[in-house]
Motif scaffolding. Structure first.
Motif, PDB file in Angstrom:
ATOM      1  N   UNK A  44      44.788  43.397  35.432  1.00 41.54           N
ATOM      2  CA  UNK A  44      46.227  43.455  35.145  1.00 41.54           C
ATOM      3  C   UNK A  44      46.585  45.172  35.065  1.00 41.54           C
ATOM      4  N   UNK A  45      45.561  46.038  34.646  1.00 44.95           N
ATOM      5  CA  UNK A  45      46.100  47.716  34.292  1.00 44.95           C
ATOM      6  C   UNK A  45      46.183  48.102  35.826  1.00 44.95           C
ATOM      7  N   UNK A  46      45.260  47.731  36.742  1.00 41.26           N
ATOM      8  CA  UNK A  46      44.945  48.393  38.046  1.00 41.26           C
ATOM      9  C   UNK A  46      46.123  47.994  38.970  1.00 41.26           C
ATOM     10  N   UNK A  51      54.593  45.090  36.677  1.00 45.62           N
ATOM     11  CA  UNK A  51      55.893  44.737  35.944  1.00 45.62           C
ATOM     12  C   UNK A  51      55.905  45.258  34.644  1.00 45.62           C
ATOM     13  N   UNK A  52      57.364  45.346  34.230  1.00 42.57           N
ATOM     14  CA  UNK A  52      57.402  45.744  32.889  1.00 42.57           C
ATOM     15  C   UNK A  52      56.514  45.111  31.816  1.00 42.57           C
ATOM     16  N   UNK A  53      55.670  46.162  31.144  1.00 45.90           N
ATOM     17  CA  UNK A  53      54.787  45.268  30.107  1.00 45.90           C
ATOM     18  C   UNK A  53      53.470  45.111  30.396  1.00 45.90           C
ATOM     19  N   UNK A  54      53.216  45.202  31.726  1.00 44.73           N
ATOM     20  CA  UNK A  54      52.083  44.725  32.481  1.00 44.73           C
ATOM     21  C   UNK A  54      50.884  45.760  31.723  1.00 44.73           C
ATOM     22  N   UNK A  55      51.021  46.755  31.520  1.00 46.05           N
ATOM     23  CA  UNK A  55      49.877  47.637  30.994  1.00 46.05           C
ATOM     24  C   UNK A  55      49.728  47.454  29.277  1.00 46.05           C
TER      25      UNK A  55
END
Length: 407
Positions: A44-46, A51-55
């Motif tokens: 999800x991080x890479x 999308x907004x909030x994915x990190x």
């Protein structure tokens, strides 16, 4: 007063009995949950299509990974302390129980990767050094797992070719995951070339440690399949384990190559010693890492499709399909995750919209698979607790009837 003391002693014995029962049923297979959750956070991080909030979601999943790894480790340590004979008997008689001891090391590798990706990016180079130290600890653990776990099951529970499960590949994934972590830490940790080069070289050694054994063991597993030794319905998910070392190795080769030639770091160019650690060699390693990563990812894709075919066949068409959830279904999550990670890196290296789209689709499926496994696992735990409570109430009822009858 005597009755009160008796009731208190009975309550203590009951609680102790419940704890013992829980610890006896607790197996190393549960470590598949943090292992699968850790790779989900990294994906999800890479992911290229953010999308907004994915990190933020990835960071929350990472923290959850740390929490459940610590919790499950404490529970298993408690089992070792309180039930040493049970642990010894399980480890010397159950091959799977030994193999799943590799999972904490693999999980720790994903946690180290996220320290470099999240903390070094947010709070600066000092956290890059924290990730660097943790990565060396992870390297040591991976070496121990890569040798200790296979030695244990070869000596104590040799399966034979016709009974060898794909889970024997788990110890090979530990050093490959550590190699990938070395690449991520060096590329994102803002470290000096003097610190990075030994870690990059060690990463390639770890790849040799894990990937070579993985290819050999996969070959042995193919012999089992050729002899008709297909896994049953409850274990069909274990076939995905063959994807694990291949997908992770593909990602690790790409990450180490990029770390060696990173334009901002100029790792090999700055170090510039001998005939190998030079600027030109760093560029070659990046190109070779992409090419070899692509080839190995293709091999992993074959095993992924083969495993999917087996799942569909046994799950839908064969003798009524799979009717009951098996905890071994968690074995499919981590391989799917590292397969996705390798696709993400290929999308970056090749600047390929096709790989970006593919990796995003794989990531969506990964989230769905993780959520489905978590739902069915929690459902299974609740059902067991309800059955146990009903059994306790039934036993208490019989005890009351028995006591009243004889008294």
């Amino acid at each position: 007063m005597a009755n009160s003391n008796g009731d208190e002693e009975h309550g203590n014995e009951k609680r102790q009995s419940s704890l013992t029962r829980i610890l006896e049923e607790w197996t190393t297979e549960t470590f598949l949950i943090p292992q699968s959750t850790g790779v989900l956070a990294t994906v999800l991080f890479q992911l290229d299509w953010q999308f907004r909030g994915s990190e933020i979601i990835a960071t929350v999943v990472w923290i959850f990974t740390i929490a459940i790894l610590v919790l499950f480790s404490v529970i298993y340590i408690l089992k070792i302390v309180l039930l040493p004979e049970t642990v010894r008997r399980q480890l010397t008689s159950n091959l799977m129980e030994v193999c799943y001891l590799s999972s904490p090391s693999i999980t720790f590798g994903t946690i180290v990767e996220m320290v470099a990706l999240v903390c070094a990016k947010a709070w600066g180079p000092s956290w890059g050094m924290v990730a660097y130290v943790l990565s060396w600890i992870n390297v040591f653990i991976a070496f121990v797992v890569a040798i200790g776990v296979p030695y244990t099951y070869f000596r104590r529970t040799p399966p034979g070719i016709d009974s060898m499960p794909p889970s024997v590949l788990l110890p090979t994934i530990a050093p490959i995951t550590a190699a990938a972590a070395c690449g991520i830490v060096c590329f994102n940790g803002e470290l000096s070339a003097r610190a990075q080069v030994p870690m990059i070289i060690t990463g390639y050694v770890l790849l040799g440690f894990g990937l070579t054994d993985a290819v050999i063991l996969i070959g042995v597993y193919v012999v089992r399949l050729v002899n008709g030794g297909f896994l049953g319905k409850g274990q069909v998910w274990l076939n995905y384990t063959t994807v694990g070392p291949l997908g992770q190795a593909s990602a690790a080769l790409q990450l180490l190559g990029k770390a060696a030639s990173a334009p901002g770091n100029k790792t090999f160019a700055s170090y510039n010693r001998g005939t190998f650690i030079t600027a030109s060699a760093g560029q070659v390693l990046e190109a070779v890492g992409t090419l070899s990563g692509l080839l190995i990812w293709g091999y992993a894709a074959w095993w992924m499709l083969f495993s999917l075919a087996l799942t569909v066949h046994l799950g839908i068409f064969a003798d009524g399909g799979i009717r009951e959830y098996s905890f071994s279904a968690w074995s499919s999550v981590y391989p799917w995750g590292v397969f996705t990670l390798a696709a993400i890196e290929l999308g970056k290296d090749l600047d390929s919209p096709a790989f970006d789209a593919l990796s995003s689709g794989l990531a969506v499926l990964l989230v769905c698979i993780w959520l489905a496994n978590m739902f069915f696992t929690l459902k299974m735990v609740v059902q067991r607790l309800v059955r146990r409570k009903q059994q306790q109430m039934q036993d208490r009822k019989y005890r009351i009837v028995y006591t009243s009858y004889f008294n």
